[in-house]
Design a protein around this motif. Structure first.
Motif, PDB file in Angstrom:
ATOM      1  N   VAL A 611       0.890  -1.266   0.068  1.00 35.70           N
ATOM      2  CA  VAL A 611       0.026  -0.110  -0.012  1.00 35.70           C
ATOM      3  C   VAL A 611       0.988   1.158  -0.106  1.00 35.70           C
ATOM      4  O   VAL A 611       0.868   2.263  -0.776  1.00 35.70           O
ATOM      5  CB  VAL A 611      -0.902   0.117   1.226  1.00 35.70           C
ATOM      6  CG1 VAL A 611      -1.592   1.447   1.509  1.00 35.70           C
ATOM      7  CG2 VAL A 611      -2.085  -1.011   0.961  1.00 35.70           C
ATOM      8  N   GLN A 612       1.790   1.321   0.917  1.00 31.40           N
ATOM      9  CA  GLN A 612       2.868   2.399   0.918  1.00 31.40           C
ATOM     10  C   GLN A 612       3.357   2.508  -0.537  1.00 31.40           C
ATOM     11  O   GLN A 612       3.374   3.890  -1.004  1.00 31.40           O
ATOM     12  CB  GLN A 612       3.863   2.256   1.922  1.00 31.40           C
ATOM     13  CG  GLN A 612       3.496   2.418   3.424  1.00 31.40           C
ATOM     14  CD  GLN A 612       4.337   1.987   4.412  1.00 31.40           C
ATOM     15  OE1 GLN A 612       5.017   1.231   4.131  1.00 31.40           O
ATOM     16  NE2 GLN A 612       4.213   2.961   5.310  1.00 31.40           N
ATOM     17  N   ALA A 613       4.049   1.567  -1.163  1.00 30.25           N
ATOM     18  CA  ALA A 613       4.523   1.669  -2.541  1.00 30.25           C
ATOM     19  C   ALA A 613       3.627   2.252  -3.372  1.00 30.25           C
ATOM     20  O   ALA A 613       4.092   3.126  -4.147  1.00 30.25           O
ATOM     21  CB  ALA A 613       5.254   0.320  -2.902  1.00 30.25           C
ATOM     22  N   LEU A 614       2.545   1.822  -3.392  1.00 29.70           N
ATOM     23  CA  LEU A 614       1.369   2.247  -4.309  1.00 29.70           C
ATOM     24  C   LEU A 614       1.360   3.858  -3.999  1.00 29.70           C
ATOM     25  O   LEU A 614       1.159   4.496  -5.007  1.00 29.70           O
ATOM     26  CB  LEU A 614       0.114   1.601  -4.163  1.00 29.70           C
ATOM     27  CG  LEU A 614      -1.004   1.966  -4.957  1.00 29.70           C
ATOM     28  CD1 LEU A 614      -0.715   1.748  -6.534  1.00 29.70           C
ATOM     29  CD2 LEU A 614      -2.355   1.094  -4.805  1.00 29.70           C
ATOM     30  N   VAL A 615       0.980   4.154  -2.687  1.00 32.25           N
ATOM     31  CA  VAL A 615       0.699   5.589  -2.573  1.00 32.25           C
ATOM     32  C   VAL A 615       1.724   6.510  -3.143  1.00 32.25           C
ATOM     33  O   VAL A 615       1.803   7.356  -3.885  1.00 32.25           O
ATOM     34  CB  VAL A 615       0.412   5.867  -1.071  1.00 32.25           C
ATOM     35  CG1 VAL A 615       0.266   7.380  -0.833  1.00 32.25           C
ATOM     36  CG2 VAL A 615      -0.826   5.237  -0.606  1.00 32.25           C
ATOM     37  N   GLY A 658      -2.876  11.526  -0.481  1.00 29.36           N
ATOM     38  CA  GLY A 658      -3.247  11.477   0.810  1.00 29.36           C
ATOM     39  C   GLY A 658      -4.792  10.914   0.964  1.00 29.36           C
ATOM     40  O   GLY A 658      -4.917  10.115   1.627  1.00 29.36           O
ATOM     41  N   VAL A 659      -5.309  11.303  -0.104  1.00 30.96           N
ATOM     42  CA  VAL A 659      -6.704  10.792  -0.250  1.00 30.96           C
ATOM     43  C   VAL A 659      -6.720   9.084  -0.432  1.00 30.96           C
ATOM     44  O   VAL A 659      -7.470   8.349   0.065  1.00 30.96           O
ATOM     45  CB  VAL A 659      -7.535  11.378  -1.472  1.00 30.96           C
ATOM     46  CG1 VAL A 659      -8.695  10.532  -1.880  1.00 30.96           C
ATOM     47  CG2 VAL A 659      -7.909  12.813  -1.071  1.00 30.96           C
ATOM     48  N   LEU A 660      -5.531   8.753  -1.193  1.00 26.83           N
ATOM     49  CA  LEU A 660      -5.476   7.256  -1.793  1.00 26.83           C
ATOM     50  C   LEU A 660      -5.020   6.749  -0.551  1.00 26.83           C
ATOM     51  O   LEU A 660      -5.619   5.673  -0.057  1.00 26.83           O
ATOM     52  CB  LEU A 660      -4.551   7.170  -2.675  1.00 26.83           C
ATOM     53  CG  LEU A 660      -4.132   5.698  -3.233  1.00 26.83           C
ATOM     54  CD1 LEU A 660      -5.732   5.210  -3.729  1.00 26.83           C
ATOM     55  CD2 LEU A 660      -3.187   5.518  -4.432  1.00 26.83           C
ATOM     56  N   ASN A 661      -4.279   7.084   0.179  1.00 23.90           N
ATOM     57  CA  ASN A 661      -3.622   6.673   1.563  1.00 23.90           C
ATOM     58  C   ASN A 661      -4.856   6.203   2.526  1.00 23.90           C
ATOM     59  O   ASN A 661      -5.076   5.181   2.993  1.00 23.90           O
ATOM     60  CB  ASN A 661      -2.591   7.363   2.086  1.00 23.90           C
ATOM     61  CG  ASN A 661      -2.030   6.604   3.371  1.00 23.90           C
ATOM     62  OD1 ASN A 661      -1.914   5.590   3.544  1.00 23.90           O
ATOM     63  ND2 ASN A 661      -2.034   7.554   4.537  1.00 23.90           N
ATOM     64  N   TRP A 662      -5.811   7.504   2.725  1.00 23.18           N
ATOM     65  CA  TRP A 662      -6.835   7.330   3.693  1.00 23.18           C
ATOM     66  C   TRP A 662      -7.719   6.094   3.179  1.00 23.18           C
ATOM     67  O   TRP A 662      -8.358   5.500   3.853  1.00 23.18           O
ATOM     68  CB  TRP A 662      -7.525   8.739   3.446  1.00 23.18           C
ATOM     69  CG  TRP A 662      -8.654   8.965   4.424  1.00 23.18           C
ATOM     70  CD1 TRP A 662      -8.541   8.874   5.703  1.00 23.18           C
ATOM     71  CD2 TRP A 662     -10.031   8.906   3.967  1.00 23.18           C
ATOM     72  NE1 TRP A 662      -9.711   9.141   6.461  1.00 23.18           N
ATOM     73  CE2 TRP A 662     -10.722   9.190   5.329  1.00 23.18           C
ATOM     74  CE3 TRP A 662     -10.323   8.959   2.865  1.00 23.18           C
ATOM     75  CZ2 TRP A 662     -12.264   9.151   5.278  1.00 23.18           C
ATOM     76  CZ3 TRP A 662     -12.156   9.135   2.928  1.00 23.18           C
ATOM     77  CH2 TRP A 662     -12.573   9.292   4.184  1.00 23.18           C
ATOM     78  N   VAL A 663      -8.189   6.283   1.799  1.00 22.35           N
ATOM     79  CA  VAL A 663      -9.194   5.278   1.348  1.00 22.35           C
ATOM     80  C   VAL A 663      -8.416   3.781   1.286  1.00 22.35           C
ATOM     81  O   VAL A 663      -9.154   3.122   2.003  1.00 22.35           O
ATOM     82  CB  VAL A 663      -9.368   5.413  -0.217  1.00 22.35           C
ATOM     83  CG1 VAL A 663     -10.110   4.478  -0.858  1.00 22.35           C
ATOM     84  CG2 VAL A 663      -9.984   6.928  -0.280  1.00 22.35           C
ATOM     85  N   LEU A 664      -7.435   3.701   0.984  1.00 20.86           N
ATOM     86  CA  LEU A 664      -6.729   2.013   1.000  1.00 20.86           C
ATOM     87  C   LEU A 664      -6.554   1.673   2.666  1.00 20.86           C
ATOM     88  O   LEU A 664      -6.678   0.714   2.879  1.00 20.86           O
ATOM     89  CB  LEU A 664      -5.273   1.961   0.407  1.00 20.86           C
ATOM     90  CG  LEU A 664      -5.462   2.342  -1.078  1.00 20.86           C
ATOM     91  CD1 LEU A 664      -3.946   2.373  -1.474  1.00 20.86           C
ATOM     92  CD2 LEU A 664      -5.874   1.257  -1.715  1.00 20.86           C
ATOM     93  N   LYS A 665      -6.335   2.765   3.580  1.00 19.00           N
ATOM     94  CA  LYS A 665      -6.226   2.409   4.920  1.00 19.00           C
ATOM     95  C   LYS A 665      -7.702   1.888   5.197  1.00 19.00           C
ATOM     96  O   LYS A 665      -7.708   1.055   6.351  1.00 19.00           O
ATOM     97  CB  LYS A 665      -5.805   3.483   5.761  1.00 19.00           C
ATOM     98  CG  LYS A 665      -4.003   3.292   6.133  1.00 19.00           C
ATOM     99  CD  LYS A 665      -3.609   4.198   7.241  1.00 19.00           C
ATOM    100  CE  LYS A 665      -3.999   5.618   7.237  1.00 19.00           C
ATOM    101  NZ  LYS A 665      -3.079   6.336   7.848  1.00 19.00           N
ATOM    102  N   GLY A 666      -8.580   2.747   5.107  1.00 20.64           N
ATOM    103  CA  GLY A 666     -10.113   2.325   5.535  1.00 20.64           C
ATOM    104  C   GLY A 666     -10.557   0.852   4.804  1.00 20.64           C
ATOM    105  O   GLY A 666     -11.295   0.486   5.656  1.00 20.64           O
ATOM    106  N   LEU A 667     -10.106   0.359   3.926  1.00 17.34           N
ATOM    107  CA  LEU A 667     -10.498  -0.898   3.241  1.00 17.34           C
ATOM    108  C   LEU A 667      -9.984  -1.948   3.970  1.00 17.34           C
ATOM    109  O   LEU A 667      -9.078  -2.304   4.515  1.00 17.34           O
ATOM    110  CB  LEU A 667     -10.064  -1.024   1.899  1.00 17.34           C
ATOM    111  CG  LEU A 667     -10.793  -0.047   0.636  1.00 17.34           C
ATOM    112  CD1 LEU A 667     -10.142  -0.179  -0.599  1.00 17.34           C
ATOM    113  CD2 LEU A 667     -12.281  -0.152   0.730  1.00 17.34           C
TER     114      LEU A 667
END
Lengths: 667, 232
Positions: A611-615, A658-667
């Motif tokens: 996830v980190q790499a993707l963000v 930031g938005v992507l990180n927030w969304v991916l973390k929420g999933l």
């Protein structure tokens, strides 16, 4: 007649082979392709003909001397500012469009030669042209050629000395003729080609009236304005259009005398052409081409070739050799780490080291060394991808597929305030965004140029970037790639859509000439790829080295750790990345693909989760491509616009991350 | 032919021609001869003029005629009939320039063409914005409503079928710069095009040039179906 430093201007409709003839006359290569508008800037070269030196200028294609886009304007301005002779190049299949231009050149009064090119294609289409008769009617040398096979070109060289002004007898209808006479008479004698300038003024050409404003007295300006107003008030349709129409009608009657056409059945090429633009079959063709390009660039270029050059050559021989050399030259007690059996840049220090030796050593072969990092990156990772991409791109360009792609994507682009024509700079951007930014000149309106420039800077990864990305996604789960692609396309359409609403300006009507499908010529594809590569090596490799050097400096003075602390709130809290990720972002300001390499490195050492790499990859892909791209933006649109775009792109990139990180973390 | 028309001009027709001339002069801001009036007895013209003044259709100022509102309306429909008639004869019958002009001079009078007939012709021709010489045709009610009750002879390319040949009659684009761009590519009235496809974008072929364009542009290219040779 012609003295030693005479200029020769190659002029003609788009995509008629001006650059091929330029190459023949001067012996230098100008980019040649099967796409109208390939030449956006002027190329110059010298030619020696009959022991006389000529300055030959290749110009962007024009359909009329009243310019409709910036590249057309370039040609027109050149012709009114300079004396010289013109070689007009015409497509034998399209004399109907070439001769109206001849008539305009006649108004200019320049000595000229008419080249009727692509006679082979015309013959296949059943068109016969009586060049002798045309020559006697026009009063200028007419040469028939097949330029790519050099047929007729030696004859052209011989006949350049016969160049003279066209003496064809013609005139506009009374109302135009009268106004032209009045305007020509009012223009001061020092303006050359007065009749031509007069007809441009009468046609309502804005550029030209501002250009000559300072040279004209108020009285003369009033006369011109009054004439233009009177004639314009007389018609419901624009004057320039009516004048174009008169020239076309004239051409038609002229052609009836010198040209015969026999109807032929639909050739294989026509069927193929229809498929590539069919709403359904066209999508299948497109998918097939994308697959082939992916196999060639993604699998072969970014996979096999990179692997071979990076691991087979650089890691095995070049890097160890340089490390060995510098260790011998600047000895201090240290031992380089060994990865997979080969020496790498990083090392373990054992005891005190001579600080000067250490710094010099690190500069070349340390972890951020110019050789082990800069060169191996530029040559081993990026070069194979750039090469394969440009081969694929040249094939698409020369076959004539790109304009057909424009037909397919036109609707899609409309939502972004663009039209299908923008597909060329966008696809070229996948090779090099800087080059593509220059190519936006083929677009008709300022608004479209701005939107494409912004999208290139934001969401179109160049081949260097793609190379790193493809390498990285190869080691990540498949869904990461799809998320990345989805975000990129989403951002592109969203930003395109929004800027369409925000940026003022009208009109993205799509009108484009579709050149015939042709079998690409191997030599041209090779030459073009080489010239792109030369550009890449000259422009990009120094930047790689500079980037590496800056990294090295920052590391040497321990600034990197301080910057990491400063950037922590952004990098750690908002993007959810480890603090060292700031290094990669920092270097990403210089070249975004270089930043991506940093992440590649961190990911392969297990310092980033998927996830980190993707963000991180999403943010770095959205960065402005490189410093050179910024310079090109300044050059094309001015400092103010470039600054605005840059200040939009960087914060926006972090915002999306930031938005992507927030969304991916929420999933 | 021109002579024939002028000789049997009635008094009402002379009045019409005076109105037309006044309109033309206002349109371009200067004197312009009316072809139909050149052979008429000047005394008759004078008599007709004074009657027009009496009826409140025109005002006479320093020897110049100026249309009053009532006269302007009448002149507008005269001009409209005249230029529509020019279009009709040029498009449908491919008549020569003089023949077109002479016919139009005859047809412009209200006695000859009723308002219904004018609307019919206008719809038939696809509500053209200009006459064959590029002069504006004043729009009528039918153009504003754009009723297509009569299957028009001249239709936008967007209503036509793929795979046929068409002759371009006129082009009425959304903005003018487009006209210039199209004409640079050979898309001009009089040219014959072959419509290759309509989706995803329009592609047409003129001579040996293939040109791709938007639906919106195709909507502004008015054509008639072309069989062989000229005409329909």
């Amino acid at each position: 007649m012609v003295n030693s430093s005479t200029k020769i201007f190659l002029v003609g409709n788009p995509n008629v082979g001006k650059s091929v003839i330029f190459g023949y006359l001067t012996g230098t290569y100008a980019t040649v392709s099967n796409y109208p508008g390939t030449t956006v800037a002027l190329s110059q070269g010298e030619a020696l003909i009959d022991d006389k030196k000529y300055q030959v200028v290749d110009t962007p294609g024009i359909n009329s001397l009243i310019p409709m886009s910036e590249d057309e304007c370039v040609t027109r301005d050149l012709l009114i500012q300079n004396e010289g002779l013109v070689i007009q190049i015409a497509d034998a299949k399209n004399l109907m469009r070439a001769l109206p231009l001849t008539l305009q050149l006649q108004e200019m009064g320049v000595p000229m030669v008419l080249v009727i090119n692509m006679c082979d294609e015309a013959a296949r289409a059943g068109i016969k042209i009586d060049a002798k008769k045309l020559e006697s009617v026009l009063g200028i040398p007419v040469v028939t050629t097949v330029a790519i096979r050099k047929i007729g070109l030696p004859l052209l060289k011989e006949r350049i000395k016969d160049a003279r002004p066209c003496t064809f007898k013609w005139g506009y209808s009374t109302i135009f003729a009268k106004a032209l006479k009045t305007i020509t008479g009012a223009l001061p004698g020092e303006i050359h080609g007065r009749l031509s300038v007069a007809s441009m003024l009468l046609a309502g050409d804005r550029h030209i009236s501002t250009r000559f404003k300072s040279q004209l007295s108020n009285n003369v300006q009033n006369i011109i304005e009054e004439q233009c107003r009177q004639v314009a008030a007389y018609f419901a349709e624009p004057v320039s259009f009516l004048m174009n129409r008169e020239r076309s009608t004239l051409t038609q009657s002229l052609l009836e005398k010198v040209m015969t056409t026999q109807k032929r059945g639909r050739a294989v090429g026509a069927w193929l052409s229809a498929w590539t633009m069919h709403p359904i079959a066209g999508m299948i063709v497109l998918a097939g081409i994308l697959e082939l390009v992916y196999l060639f660039v993604g699998k072969f270029g970014a996979g096999t070739a990179v692997d071979f050059i990076e691991n087979g050559i650089f890691a095995k021989y070049i890097s160890p050799a340089f490390i060995w050399f510098f260790d011998k030259l600047l000895p201090f007690s240290h031992a380089h780490n060994v990865e997979e059996g080969f020496l790498v840049g990083s090392y373990v220090l054992s005891g005190e080291a001579n600080p000067i030796f250490k710094i010099l050593h690190d500069c070349f072969v340390g972890p951020y060394g110019l050789v082990v990092m800069g060169l191996s990156y530029g040559f081993a990772i990026v070069l194979p991808i750039v090469t394969t991409f440009f081969i694929a791109f040249s094939l698409m360009e020369d076959s004539g597929y790109l304009p057909r792609l424009a037909v397919m994507v036109n609707r899609l682009f409309k939502g972004m305030g663009l039209n299908g024509k923008a597909v060329l700079p966008m696809v070229l951007g996948l090779g090099c965004d800087t080059m593509a930014t220059l190519t936006t000149r083929i677009l008709e309106t300022k608004k479209q140029r701005l939107i494409v420039t912004l999208l290139l800077a934001l969401a179109v990864p160049c081949s260097a970037q793609l190379g790193v990305l493809l390498g990285m996604f190869g080691t990540m789960p498949m869904w990461a790639f799809w998320v990345w692609l989805f975000v990129m396309l989403g951002v592109m359409f969203f930003v395109g859509f929004a800027s369409n609403k925000i940026i003022a300006g009208e009109g993205n009507a799509f009108v484009m000439e579709i050149p015939p499908l042709r079998v690409p010529k191997f030599s041209n594809v090779a030459k073009k790829t080489l010239s792109h590569l030369e550009w890449y090596v000259k422009e990009a490799i120094p930047l790689f080295l500079l980037g590496t050097f800056i990294l090295f400096l920052l590391d040497a003075v321990h600034l990197l750790t301080r910057i990491q602390k400063l950037a922590a709130p952004l990098v750690v809290s908002i993007l959810g990345l480890p603090a060292q990720a700031a290094n990669a972002f920092l270097i990403g300001f210089l070249r975004r693909d270089y930043g991506a390499t940093g992440f590649f490195d961190m990911y392969s050492h297990g310092q980033l989760s998927v996830v980190q790499a993707l963000v991180a990859l999403v943010v770095i892909t959205l960065f402005v491509p490189c410093v050179a791209n910024v310079f090109m933006m300044v050059k094309e649109h001015g400092g103010k616009v470039a600054a605005r775009m840059v200040f939009f792109v960087f914060p926006f990139a972090f915002l999306v991350g930031g938005v992507l990180n927030w969304v991916l973390k929420g999933l | 032919m021109l002579q024939e028309t002028t000789e049997d001009l009635g008094f009402d027709e002379i009045k019409d021609h005076i109105l037309v001339r006044a309109w033309l002069n206002q349109e371009v801001g200067k004197e312009e001869p009316d072809h139909c009036l050149s052979q008429v007895d000047p005394l008759e013209v004078e008599r007709a003029t004074s009657e027009l003044v009496k009826e409140g259709l025109v005002q006479q100022k320093n020897g110049c005629l100026k249309l009053a509102t009532k006269g302007e309306n009448q002149a507008r429909s005269l001009i409209r009939r005249n230029r529509l008639a020019e279009r009709l004869f040029a498009v449908v019958f491919n008549l020569s320039e003089e023949a077109v002009r002479a016919q139009a001079c005859r047809l412009e009078h209200e006695k000859v063409l009723t308002p219904e007939a004018v609307e019919g012709i206008c719809s038939f021709l696809g509500h053209p914005p200009s006459c064959p010489h590029g002069r504006p045709i004043p729009p009528g009610d039918c153009c504003r409503l754009f009723v297509n009750e009569v299957r028009p002879l001249v239709t936008p390319l967007s209503l036509e079928e793929v795979g046929e040949n068409y002759r371009i009659i006129f082009i009425a684009p959304k903005y003018h710069s487009l006209l210039e761009r199209l004409s640079g590519l050979g898309v001009i009235p009089g040219a014959t095009l072959h419509l290759l496809q309509k989706r995803p974008s329009y592609v047409l072929k003129i001579e040996e040039t293939e040109i791709a364009l938007d639906k919106e542009i195709a909507e502004g290219i008015y054509v008639v179906r072309h069989t062989n040779g000229h005409g329909i």
